[in-house]
Enzyme design. Structure first.
Site, PDB file in Angstrom:
ATOM      1  N   LYS A   1       0.850  -1.196   0.000  1.00  0.00           N
ATOM      2  CA  LYS A   1       0.000   0.000   0.000  1.00  0.00           C
ATOM      3  C   LYS A   1       0.885   1.245   0.000  1.00  0.00           C
ATOM      4  O   LYS A   1       1.500   1.596   0.997  1.00  0.00           O
ATOM      5  CB  LYS A   1      -0.912   0.061   1.234  1.00  0.00           C
TER       6      LYS A   1
ATOM      7  N   GLU B   1      10.259   1.647  10.064  1.00  0.00           N
ATOM      8  CA  GLU B   1      11.209   2.722   9.741  1.00  0.00           C
ATOM      9  C   GLU B   1      10.473   4.029   9.963  1.00  0.00           C
ATOM     10  O   GLU B   1       9.580   4.373   9.178  1.00  0.00           O
ATOM     11  CB  GLU B   1      11.664   2.611   8.279  1.00  0.00           C
TER      12      GLU B   1
ATOM     13  N   CYS C   1      13.316  11.582   6.522  1.00  0.00           N
ATOM     14  CA  CYS C   1      13.522  11.024   7.871  1.00  0.00           C
ATOM     15  C   CYS C   1      14.942  11.284   8.345  1.00  0.00           C
ATOM     16  O   CYS C   1      15.186  11.454   9.529  1.00  0.00           O
ATOM     17  CB  CYS C   1      13.230   9.528   7.849  1.00  0.00           C
TER      18      CYS C   1
ATOM     19  N   GLU D   1       9.887  16.157  15.041  1.00  0.00           N
ATOM     20  CA  GLU D   1      10.218  16.106  13.615  1.00  0.00           C
ATOM     21  C   GLU D   1       9.387  17.159  12.883  1.00  0.00           C
ATOM     22  O   GLU D   1       8.168  17.044  12.805  1.00  0.00           O
ATOM     23  CB  GLU D   1       9.889  14.705  13.084  1.00  0.00           C
TER      24      GLU D   1
HETATM   25  P1  NAD Z   1       2.310   8.448   7.683  1.00  0.00           P
HETATM   26  O1  NAD Z   1       2.641   7.670   8.911  1.00  0.00           O
HETATM   27  O2  NAD Z   1       1.252   9.472   7.762  1.00  0.00           O
HETATM   28  O3  NAD Z   1       1.880   7.464   6.496  1.00  0.00           O
HETATM   29  C1  NAD Z   1       2.707   6.383   6.081  1.00  0.00           C
HETATM   30  C2  NAD Z   1       1.838   5.323   5.442  1.00  0.00           C
HETATM   31  O4  NAD Z   1       0.976   4.796   6.443  1.00  0.00           O
HETATM   32  C3  NAD Z   1       0.928   5.838   4.321  1.00  0.00           C
HETATM   33  O5  NAD Z   1       0.835   4.875   3.307  1.00  0.00           O
HETATM   34  C4  NAD Z   1      -0.400   5.997   5.035  1.00  0.00           C
HETATM   35  O6  NAD Z   1      -1.518   5.911   4.181  1.00  0.00           O
HETATM   36  C5  NAD Z   1      -0.354   4.815   5.988  1.00  0.00           C
HETATM   37  N1  NAD Z   1      -1.257   4.937   7.137  1.00  0.00           N
HETATM   38  C6  NAD Z   1      -1.796   6.055   7.676  1.00  0.00           C
HETATM   39  N2  NAD Z   1      -2.616   5.729   8.691  1.00  0.00           N
HETATM   40  C7  NAD Z   1      -2.580   4.384   8.803  1.00  0.00           C
HETATM   41  C8  NAD Z   1      -3.230   3.448   9.659  1.00  0.00           C
HETATM   42  N3  NAD Z   1      -4.064   3.835  10.587  1.00  0.00           N
HETATM   43  N4  NAD Z   1      -2.937   2.144   9.508  1.00  0.00           N
HETATM   44  C9  NAD Z   1      -2.066   1.724   8.562  1.00  0.00           C
HETATM   45  N5  NAD Z   1      -1.466   2.559   7.691  1.00  0.00           N
HETATM   46  C10 NAD Z   1      -1.710   3.873   7.822  1.00  0.00           C
HETATM   47  O7  NAD Z   1       3.689   9.062   7.187  1.00  0.00           O
HETATM   48  P2  NAD Z   1       3.935  10.023   5.943  1.00  0.00           P
HETATM   49  O8  NAD Z   1       3.440  11.382   6.299  1.00  0.00           O
HETATM   50  O9  NAD Z   1       3.451   9.377   4.693  1.00  0.00           O
HETATM   51  O10 NAD Z   1       5.529  10.020   5.870  1.00  0.00           O
HETATM   52  C11 NAD Z   1       6.322  10.836   6.632  1.00  0.00           C
HETATM   53  C12 NAD Z   1       6.877  10.093   7.818  1.00  0.00           C
HETATM   54  O11 NAD Z   1       7.595   8.940   7.375  1.00  0.00           O
HETATM   55  C13 NAD Z   1       7.889  10.913   8.603  1.00  0.00           C
HETATM   56  O12 NAD Z   1       7.683  10.747   9.979  1.00  0.00           O
HETATM   57  C14 NAD Z   1       9.218  10.309   8.188  1.00  0.00           C
HETATM   58  O13 NAD Z   1      10.257  10.497   9.116  1.00  0.00           O
HETATM   59  C15 NAD Z   1       8.864   8.882   8.008  1.00  0.00           C
HETATM   60  N6  NAD Z   1       9.849   8.225   7.143  1.00  0.00           N
HETATM   61  C16 NAD Z   1      10.759   7.378   7.707  1.00  0.00           C
HETATM   62  C17 NAD Z   1      11.744   6.775   6.911  1.00  0.00           C
HETATM   63  C18 NAD Z   1      12.752   5.823   7.504  1.00  0.00           C
HETATM   64  O14 NAD Z   1      13.334   5.064   6.738  1.00  0.00           O
HETATM   65  N7  NAD Z   1      12.978   5.826   8.805  1.00  0.00           N
HETATM   66  C19 NAD Z   1      11.763   7.046   5.550  1.00  0.00           C
HETATM   67  C20 NAD Z   1      10.825   7.922   5.009  1.00  0.00           C
HETATM   68  C21 NAD Z   1       9.859   8.493   5.812  1.00  0.00           C
END
Ligand code: NAD
Length: 506
Positions: free
Chosen positions: A188, A263, A297, A395
């Site tokens: 997804k 992650e 991130c 963050e």
């Molecule tokens: P997010 O947590 O809002 O969403 C990530 C994914 O989770 C999306 O596909 C979203 O649709 C899904 N999601 C949202 N609610 C959910 C639920 N209740 N159950 C299951 N899935 C759900 O994050 P974002 O805004 O898309 O991305 C930014 C974040 O990702 C930042 O915190 C960033 O640091 C982190 N990030 C971490 C890494 C790493 O490797 N550590 C890499 C890239 C991004």
């Protein structure tokens, strides 16, 4: 500056419709599609299927069947590896199409995204190589009567949930290793940037991945993501995203004790000593803070500068920040693109305002850049930040650099470790002892020394503390998608447990 749309770019901006891939078939969801407005150009560029709970369940059932009875887990590793290599070639062949989607859906600069897709191709090839080296262990040392063999088996059905900030790169840090191990998957992508992941589905079909092995369900986290983290037929969840949703993922997965790989976010420091190569550092400070508009991130969002050089460094970083080219992500000279959504822009601006009110000084930027369309933020530096401020602990996920100062090594380490996150950190000094002391004491998954945000497919990546659980990439990346099974074999006559000792001896 006003963003003009060159005629060639218009082609990339013509709204494109995407379907979902379930059990080898391209499907539409019943509901109205999710429209993606380009954050840089303000026009609808993509329409994704708004997958439902039922779509997610269908995809899980297909992945389950493909794992339990399909050919993929039963093939030789060499066969899977050949298909992964073909996929890598096809990604390379369609790179510009993938690049265009990530650029326009996520507002990322085109030159940067070209590098990301080249990196993704390398990861697919690396996974293909690792596939053939996956093996267990044997113990021929347990006495004449015993032979122990430890098998490595694919863990089963894996759900893969990814964020919007590196759409194609992050799915490529998970999927090739999962399928290299023989797992089947439901993927997804983020509802903000799903296009390139859907294209990956086409590529994998063409490469010869059998039906049901890779299913791609687009849609929201609340509708599709929630099913993928809780469904009993999922054996493992591999999630990249915010720490908040990561915790929710772990809670959902706990109901059936799934393995989770997380992650999550970061609040990464760069610690700088006066004896460092300061020219190199200034460049890395600007890169670390503004790369991907700070929506990264790994962003080096906290500078921890030795007091004796802080003023000079802030002035130099501010001068260089003024040179950073923010603008149309389709322009190959652009270094910083758009902010992902207007809501996220407001969140970033809120952090900057709160820090200013709490006593931090704005050394550069601080607000919106009006480019005529989309939402863009000026590279921003806040000096005089103290460790209690939200901007120093949370963050921000925008092009905002917080500057703190230190006088002793202990103080620098204490500031660096005084956050809930532990993803990565940088240390700058020409002194070997200083670098290693800091490197060993910072609680983070990656420490860069005299560089920042470098990486390679061979190097494991992941976070400590609330930045995550588990590591991606590196030589164990395929093993992460396996479980071990012990075969404890007996050779020769077995000693009876119930027969009395005397009879046995008779
Ligand atoms: P997010 O947590 O809002 O969403 C990530 C994914 O989770 C999306 O596909 C979203 O649709 C899904 N999601 C949202 N609610 C959910 C639920 N209740 N159950 C299951 N899935 C759900 O994050 P974002 O805004 O898309 O991305 C930014 C974040 O990702 C930042 O915190 C960033 O640091 C982190 N990030 C971490 C890494 C790493 O490797 N550590 C890499 C890239 C991004």
């Amino acid at each position: 500056m006003t963003i003009s749309i060159p005629p060639k770019a218009l082609e990339a901006l013509a709204a494109r419709d995407f379907k979902m891939l379930i059990d080898g078939r391209w499907l539409e969801a019943g509901a109205a599609p999710i429209e993606r407005v380009a954050p840089s150009h303000g026009v609808v560029v993509s329409r994704f299927q708004a997958g439902t709970k039922a779509d997610a369940e269908r995809a899980i059932a297909a992945a389950r069947r493909a794992f339990d009875t399909g050919p993929w887990p039963r093939m030789t590793a060499a066969q899977r590896s050949t298909i992964l290599l073909k996929a890598a070639d096809l990604i390379a062949a369609r790179a510009e199409e993938i690049v265009a989607l990530d650029v326009i859906e996520a507002g990322k600069p085109i030159s940067q995204v070209r590098g990301e897709i080249a990196g993704a191709v390398d990861i697919w090839r690396y996974a293909a190589a690792l596939a053939r080296d996956l093996h267990g262990e044997s113990y021929n040392t347990l006495g004449d009567g015993t032979l122990g063999v430890v098998l490595r088996e694919a863990i089963g059905v894996v759900s893969i949930i990814t964020p919007w900030n590196f759409p194609f790169l992050i799915v490529s840090q998970k999927l090739p290793f999962a399928i290299a191990a023989g797992c089947t998957t439901v993927v997804k992508p983020s509802e903000l940037s799903s296009g390139s992941t859907v294209i990956l589905g086409e590529i994998l079909q063409e490469a010869g991945v059998p039906d049901g092995v890779v299913n791609i369900v687009t849609g929201t986290g609340a509708e599709v993501g929630a099913v993928l983290t809780a469904h009993p037929d999922i054996d493992m969840v591999s999630f990249t995203g915010s720490t908040g949703v990561g915790k929710l993922t772990m809670t959902n997965a706990a109901t059936t004790l799934k393995k989770v790989s997380l992650e999550l976010g970061g609040k990464n420091p760069q610690i700088v000593f006066p004896d460092a190569d300061l020219d190199a550092f200034v460049d890395a400070a600007v890169f670390g803070a503004y790369f991907n508009a700070g929506e990264c991130c790994n962003a080096g969002s906290r500078l921890i500068l030795h007091k004796s050089i802080a003023e000079e460094m802030v002035a130099r970083i501010a001068r260089l920040s003024a040179e950073v080219k923010v603008g149309d992500p389709l322009d190959p000279t652009t270094q910083v693109g758009a902010i992902i959504t207007p809501q996220h822009f407001e969140k970033i601006a809120g952090y900057v305002n709160a820090a200013s009110q709490a006593g931090a000084q704005l050394a550069h930027g601080g607000g919106a850049l009006d480019l005529g369309r989309g939402q863009f933020m000026a590279p921003t530096i806040l000096s005089g930040v103290t460790r209690d401020m939200a901007v120093a602990r949370e963050e921000v996920f925008g092009p905002v650099l917080s500057v703190l100062t230190f006088e002793t090594v202990e103080e620098a380490i204490s500031i660096a470790n005084a956050v809930d996150y532990g993803l990565s950190a940088g240390v700058w000094s020409r002194d070997f002892d200083t670098c290693l002391t800091i490197g060993r004491r910072i609680r983070a998954g990656t420490i860069w020394m005299n560089t920042f945000m470098d990486g390679a497919s061979e190097l494991p990546f992941g976070g400590m503390k609330q930045s995550g659980l588990g590591r991606e990439l590196g030589r164990h990346a395929v093993e992460d998608y396996t479980e071990t099974k012990t075969l404890n074999m007996h050779i020769g006559a077995r000693t009876s447990w119930w027969m009395p000792q005397t009879e046995r001896l008779a």
